[in-house]
Write a protein that holds these residues in place. Structure first.
Motif, mmCIF file in Angstrom:
data_model
loop_
_atom_site.group_PDB
_atom_site.id
_atom_site.type_symbol
_atom_site.label_atom_id
_atom_site.label_comp_id
_atom_site.label_asym_id
_atom_site.label_seq_id
_atom_site.Cartn_x
_atom_site.Cartn_y
_atom_site.Cartn_z
ATOM 1 N N VAL A 92 9.290 7.498 -2.429
ATOM 2 C CA VAL A 92 8.136 6.645 -2.186
ATOM 3 C C VAL A 92 7.693 6.108 -3.543
ATOM 4 N N TYR A 93 7.484 4.817 -3.591
ATOM 5 C CA TYR A 93 7.087 4.165 -4.834
ATOM 6 C C TYR A 93 5.619 3.747 -4.728
ATOM 7 N N TYR A 94 4.867 4.145 -5.725
ATOM 8 C CA TYR A 94 3.446 3.836 -5.799
ATOM 9 C C TYR A 94 3.171 2.959 -7.014
ATOM 10 N N CYS A 95 2.236 2.043 -6.855
ATOM 11 C CA CYS A 95 1.714 1.371 -8.034
ATOM 12 C C CYS A 95 0.303 1.889 -8.274
ATOM 13 N N ALA A 96 -0.092 1.827 -9.525
ATOM 14 C CA ALA A 96 -1.414 2.296 -9.909
ATOM 15 C C ALA A 96 -1.909 1.465 -11.079
ATOM 16 N N ALA A 97 -3.216 1.349 -11.171
ATOM 17 C CA ALA A 97 -3.835 0.533 -12.207
ATOM 18 C C ALA A 97 -4.758 1.376 -13.063
ATOM 19 N N ALA A 98 -4.727 1.106 -14.344
ATOM 20 C CA ALA A 98 -5.619 1.770 -15.296
ATOM 21 C C ALA A 98 -6.355 0.691 -16.090
ATOM 22 N N ARG A 99 -7.689 0.831 -16.154
ATOM 23 C CA ARG A 99 -8.495 -0.121 -16.916
ATOM 24 C C ARG A 99 -8.328 0.201 -18.394
ATOM 25 N N ALA A 100 -7.176 -0.192 -18.910
ATOM 26 C CA ALA A 100 -6.824 0.176 -20.274
ATOM 27 C C ALA A 100 -5.774 -0.784 -20.794
ATOM 28 N N SER A 101 -5.679 -0.859 -22.089
ATOM 29 C CA SER A 101 -4.691 -1.745 -22.705
ATOM 30 C C SER A 101 -3.341 -1.064 -22.877
ATOM 31 N N ARG A 102 -3.321 0.248 -22.657
ATOM 32 C CA ARG A 102 -2.072 0.997 -22.803
ATOM 33 C C ARG A 102 -1.717 1.685 -21.496
ATOM 34 N N CYS A 103 -0.464 2.034 -21.364
ATOM 35 C CA CYS A 103 -0.019 2.752 -20.181
ATOM 36 C C CYS A 103 -0.606 4.159 -20.182
ATOM 37 N N ARG A 104 -0.845 4.667 -19.000
ATOM 38 C CA ARG A 104 -1.353 6.024 -18.846
ATOM 39 C C ARG A 104 -0.446 6.813 -17.917
ATOM 40 N N ASN A 105 -0.589 8.126 -17.991
ATOM 41 C CA ASN A 105 0.214 8.954 -17.106
ATOM 42 C C ASN A 105 -0.463 9.058 -15.747
ATOM 43 N N THR A 106 0.125 9.859 -14.883
ATOM 44 C CA THR A 106 -0.332 9.969 -13.500
ATOM 45 C C THR A 106 -1.810 10.296 -13.404
ATOM 46 N N ASN A 107 -2.275 11.178 -14.257
ATOM 47 C CA ASN A 107 -3.663 11.627 -14.174
ATOM 48 C C ASN A 107 -4.656 10.616 -14.734
#
Length: 122
Positions: A92-107
């Motif tokens: 299963v593929y999920y997309c997720a968004a972080a209000r940040a300029s850099r990539c973040r991990n799952t948490n």
């Protein structure tokens, strides 16, 4: 209502291709870094690719050279082009968004979609 909706999953034969889409509603993705995460049966969810708000891209080794992440801010959508698919890509593929300029991990992600199933099988 803020939400992410994935689409484009399905059944594909080994060596085939799929393009996943992650469409946002209720907010604009322009200032978010977006990650694609993969959860295989019985496994933990793990990040496989990310695109930052300024367009930098990152991939884990297992998908490098086969998957391409891109974003279309005008359509408020992020894509994951998956080529040369292997049975081990089944997940299963999920997309997720972080209000940040850099990539973040799952948490570290702020919003998650509900996922789309990709099955690679002959």
């Amino acid at each position: 209502q803020l939400q992410l909706v994935e689409s484009g999953g399905g059944l594909v034969k080994p060596g085939g291709s799929l393009r996943l889409s992650c469409a946002a509603s209720g907010f604009t993705l322009d200032y978010y870094s977006i990650g694609w995460f993969q959860q295989a049966p019985g496994q933990e969810r793990e990040g496989i690719s990310c695109i930052t708000s300024d367009g930098s891209t990152y991939y884990v080794d297992s998908v490098k050279g086969r998957f391409t992440i891109s974003r279309d801010n005008a359509k408020n959508t992020v894509y994951l082009q998956m080529n040369s698919l292997k049975p081990e890509d089944t997940a299963v593929y999920y997309c997720a968004a972080a209000r940040a300029s850099r990539c973040r991990n799952t948490n570290g992600m702020d919003y998650w979609g509900k996922g789309t199933l990709v099955t690679v099988s002959s």
